[in-house]
Design an enzyme around this catalytic site. Structure first.
Site, PDB file in Angstrom:
ATOM      1  N   GLU A   1      76.979  39.992   3.010  1.00  0.00           N
ATOM      2  CA  GLU A   1      77.475  38.832   2.812  1.00  0.00           C
ATOM      3  C   GLU A   1      78.954  39.105   3.592  1.00  0.00           C
ATOM      4  O   GLU A   1      79.934  38.409   3.343  1.00  0.00           O
ATOM      5  CB  GLU A   1      77.902  38.424   1.255  1.00  0.00           C
ATOM      6  CG  GLU A   1      78.356  39.459   0.692  1.00  0.00           C
ATOM      7  CD  GLU A   1      78.631  38.970  -1.064  1.00  0.00           C
ATOM      8  OE1 GLU A   1      77.800  39.445  -1.481  1.00  0.00           O
ATOM      9  OE2 GLU A   1      79.624  38.238  -1.273  1.00  0.00           O
TER      10      GLU A   1
ATOM     11  N   CYS B   1      74.702  39.774  -3.039  1.00  0.00           N
ATOM     12  CA  CYS B   1      74.303  41.322  -3.005  1.00  0.00           C
ATOM     13  C   CYS B   1      72.852  41.698  -2.877  1.00  0.00           C
ATOM     14  O   CYS B   1      72.527  43.067  -2.839  1.00  0.00           O
ATOM     15  CB  CYS B   1      75.293  42.105  -4.326  1.00  0.00           C
ATOM     16  SG  CYS B   1      76.835  41.994  -4.382  1.00  0.00           S
TER      17      CYS B   1
ATOM     18  N   THR C   1      79.843  35.901 -15.114  1.00  0.00           N
ATOM     19  CA  THR C   1      79.167  37.015 -14.275  1.00  0.00           C
ATOM     20  C   THR C   1      78.375  37.999 -14.980  1.00  0.00           C
ATOM     21  O   THR C   1      77.270  38.787 -14.481  1.00  0.00           O
ATOM     22  CB  THR C   1      79.976  37.807 -13.334  1.00  0.00           C
ATOM     23  OG1 THR C   1      80.997  38.496 -14.315  1.00  0.00           O
ATOM     24  CG2 THR C   1      80.817  36.913 -12.285  1.00  0.00           C
TER      25      THR C   1
ATOM     26  N   HIS D   1      71.996  47.763  -9.792  1.00  0.00           N
ATOM     27  CA  HIS D   1      73.062  47.116  -9.147  1.00  0.00           C
ATOM     28  C   HIS D   1      74.358  47.675  -9.689  1.00  0.00           C
ATOM     29  O   HIS D   1      74.513  47.678 -10.852  1.00  0.00           O
ATOM     30  CB  HIS D   1      73.131  45.776  -9.025  1.00  0.00           C
ATOM     31  CG  HIS D   1      74.322  45.241  -8.409  1.00  0.00           C
ATOM     32  ND1 HIS D   1      74.549  45.415  -6.972  1.00  0.00           N
ATOM     33  CD2 HIS D   1      75.170  44.161  -8.601  1.00  0.00           C
ATOM     34  CE1 HIS D   1      75.736  44.731  -6.766  1.00  0.00           C
ATOM     35  NE2 HIS D   1      76.177  43.822  -7.856  1.00  0.00           N
TER      36      HIS D   1
ATOM     37  N   ASN E   1      82.286  48.658  -5.564  1.00  0.00           N
ATOM     38  CA  ASN E   1      81.198  48.063  -5.270  1.00  0.00           C
ATOM     39  C   ASN E   1      80.768  47.770  -3.835  1.00  0.00           C
ATOM     40  O   ASN E   1      81.519  46.747  -3.394  1.00  0.00           O
ATOM     41  CB  ASN E   1      81.224  46.611  -6.224  1.00  0.00           C
ATOM     42  CG  ASN E   1      80.138  45.649  -5.958  1.00  0.00           C
ATOM     43  OD1 ASN E   1      78.935  46.318  -5.358  1.00  0.00           O
ATOM     44  ND2 ASN E   1      79.999  44.732  -6.253  1.00  0.00           N
TER      45      ASN E   1
ATOM     46  N   SER F   1      74.255  37.873  -6.832  1.00  0.00           N
ATOM     47  CA  SER F   1      74.730  36.735  -7.728  1.00  0.00           C
ATOM     48  C   SER F   1      73.965  35.309  -7.149  1.00  0.00           C
ATOM     49  O   SER F   1      73.630  35.438  -6.019  1.00  0.00           O
ATOM     50  CB  SER F   1      76.291  36.403  -7.400  1.00  0.00           C
ATOM     51  OG  SER F   1      76.783  37.457  -8.212  1.00  0.00           O
TER      52      SER F   1
END
Lengths: 350, 139
Positions: A82, A114, A204, A237, A269, A299
């Site tokens: 991304e 991700c 989230t 993740h 991350n 996401s």
């Protein structure tokens, strides 16, 4: 039915620079306990001369060393990121050319926050199983962006991981089965021409990360009849150092099965490399017969669950390239000023 | 949109920068980098293409540039060095990355790594090239 495909080569890359998270606390005035609450100490910072392409290149070179194949035999280069250097112009062709794979190959960039590289992995399994290609190169690489002063800045980091998918008979680890779960969940996004993403704060967690990973892993369990007791390791993740341990507990995995693949506390991350670098670290130390549950998340939102079985070929490949721990040990601590320089945060008054 | 660096030139030179494509002279055996139409050592036009991308190299000499030309300002200080590849003995002018000048020494072993070396303004091409850095694992 051809044999199940697997990972014939793997490799990762972590940039040299590390920003201790206390520096972000010092500059922006967060609570001092913020880094420990995230279970992250430092984050890896790409240099001024690095981006997702250069990091992906090094991860792929390491994967090629372990695969021991002629790069021109790769029939697909799928790049999950991304943080594309170009809005329009494929990063995958730059990588394919620089790795000696061109011109007879598929190549494209994939986007799913991700999870793009994990979607690339699922497609690669299909492409290899069907005989469409003999080998496919999957790369997850990100120089994650975060608005300076946003809590996301604590964890947004840089790293890359590459997997070469090929015939199971050549693989260090065979992918026995997989399962995917996606919904339209707006937990994190970045609009066109916007430099930094926005996120739904508390949104989230439960409806995004936990719901999708739990659903994907339970779906895999129902499909295969497997359970947490059937796996040696579990990799999720890892947006911070606490979520993977919480989701593991929800699914019945003890933390001892998660910690070997938990890399985020040391580097932050790395988005498309986040779960994959955990898998990479486990393959670096795995023994034949070990089993790995892998569950990336992206996401927007979605998660994949993979059941992976390590073969006897893993041992001969482990020493052919630098390990994740080699990169973890190679580091240079920087302060916020150097971080700002490396990430292009300094505005020049002209 | 004006471009400071020729797009056709960047395309033409991509294998030289990405793969270290060089020319080995079939008459005298020396390796030419960058490759040209004739051997710069003996003048022969009998050359074969080879790639130096898989070779480590030895650092011959280097300098540090604190005031670079336009387009490189964000990368300073720049370390520019001459290295000699271990097997083919080709000599290359290259950028040295991931090292402070004080960490370099004559004869040290370096390894090739792809880096982003220049951007043509905000909208033009991004240029990538092989540079050299101290190895991840010391040899």
């Amino acid at each position: 039915m051809v044999d199940k495909p697997g990972i014939v080569g793997w490799g990762s890359y972590i940039p040299l620079n590390r920003l201790p998270l206390d520096e972000i606390t010092r500059v922006w005035g967060f609570q001092p306990e913020m880094p420990s609450s995230l279970n992250v100490r430092e984050k890896a910072v790409a240099g001024r001369d690095e981006d997702s392409v250069t990091m992906g290149w090094e991860a792929a070179r390491n994967a090629l060393r372990r695969a021991g194949i002629d790069p021109s035999l790769i029939g697909a280069v799928w790049f999950g990121t991304e943080s594309k250097p170009y809005a329009v112009k494929p990063s995958a062709t730059i990588l394919a050319e620089a790795l000696g794979i061109t011109p007879v190959t598929m190549a494209s960039d994939m986007e799913f926050a991700c999870r793009a590289a994990s979607e690339a992995l699922r497609i690669s399994l299909a492409a290899v199983s069907s005989g469409l290609v003999r080998y496919a190169l999957v790369i997850g690489s990100d120089t994650a962006q975060a608005n300076p002063g946003d809590v996301l800045e604590y964890t947004a980091a840089s790293a890359a991981t590459a997997l070469i998918v090929g015939p199971g008979s050549e693989a260090a680890a065979v992918i026995e089965d997989s399962y995917t779960y996606v919904t339209d969940t707006p937990d994190f996004w970045r609009r066109a021409h916007q430099p930094y993403p926005l996120h739904g704060e508390g949104f989230t967690g439960a409806p995004a990360y936990f719901h999708h990973i739990v659903s994907a892993v339970k779906g895999l369990f129902e499909k295969t009849g497997l359970g947490p007791e059937d796996f040696t390791y579990a990799v999720f993740h890892q947006p911070n150092g606490t979520f993977p341990l919480r989701v593991a507990k929800m699914l019945g995995f003890p933390k001892e099965k998660v910690l070997p693949g938990l890399v985020t506390p040391y580097i932050g991350n790395s988005y498309n490399s986040s779960a994959l670098i955990g898998l990479s670290r486990i393959l670096d130390i795995a023994n034949p017969g070990d089993t790995i549950l892998l569950a990336p998340f992206g996401s927007g939102a979605g998660s994949d669950a993979y059941a992976i079985r390590v073969t006897e070929k893993v041992l001969e490949k482990q020493t052919l390239a630098p390990t994740v721990d080699d990169y973890l040990e190679r580091k240079k601590k920087i302060d916020y000023a150097l971080y700002a320089k490396h990430r292009g945060l300094i505005k020049r008054i002209r | 949109m004006p471009m400071n660096y020729s797009v056709p030139r960047a395309w033409r030179e991509r294998k030289k920068y990405y793969r270290l494509e060089a020319a080995r002279c079939l008459s005298c055996g020396r390796v030419n980098y960058p490759p040209g139409p004739v051997c710069r050592y003996c003048g022969s036009d009998k050359l074969e293409k080879i790639e130096l991308i898989d070779e480590k190299a030895r650092l011959i000499t280097w300098t540090v540039i604190h005031v670079p030309v336009e387009g490189y300002e964000e990368h300073r200080p720049l370390i520019i060095g001459i290295v000699e590849t271990l097997d083919t003995k080709a000599r290359l002018l290259t950028r040295i990355v991931d090292a402070e000048p004080s960490e370099l020494s004559r004869g040290m072993i370096l390894e090739p790594v792809l880096r982003r070396i220049r951007e043509d303004g905000e909208a033009g091409l991004i240029h990538y090239a092989i540079t050299y850095r101290p190895p991840i694992k010391q040899v």
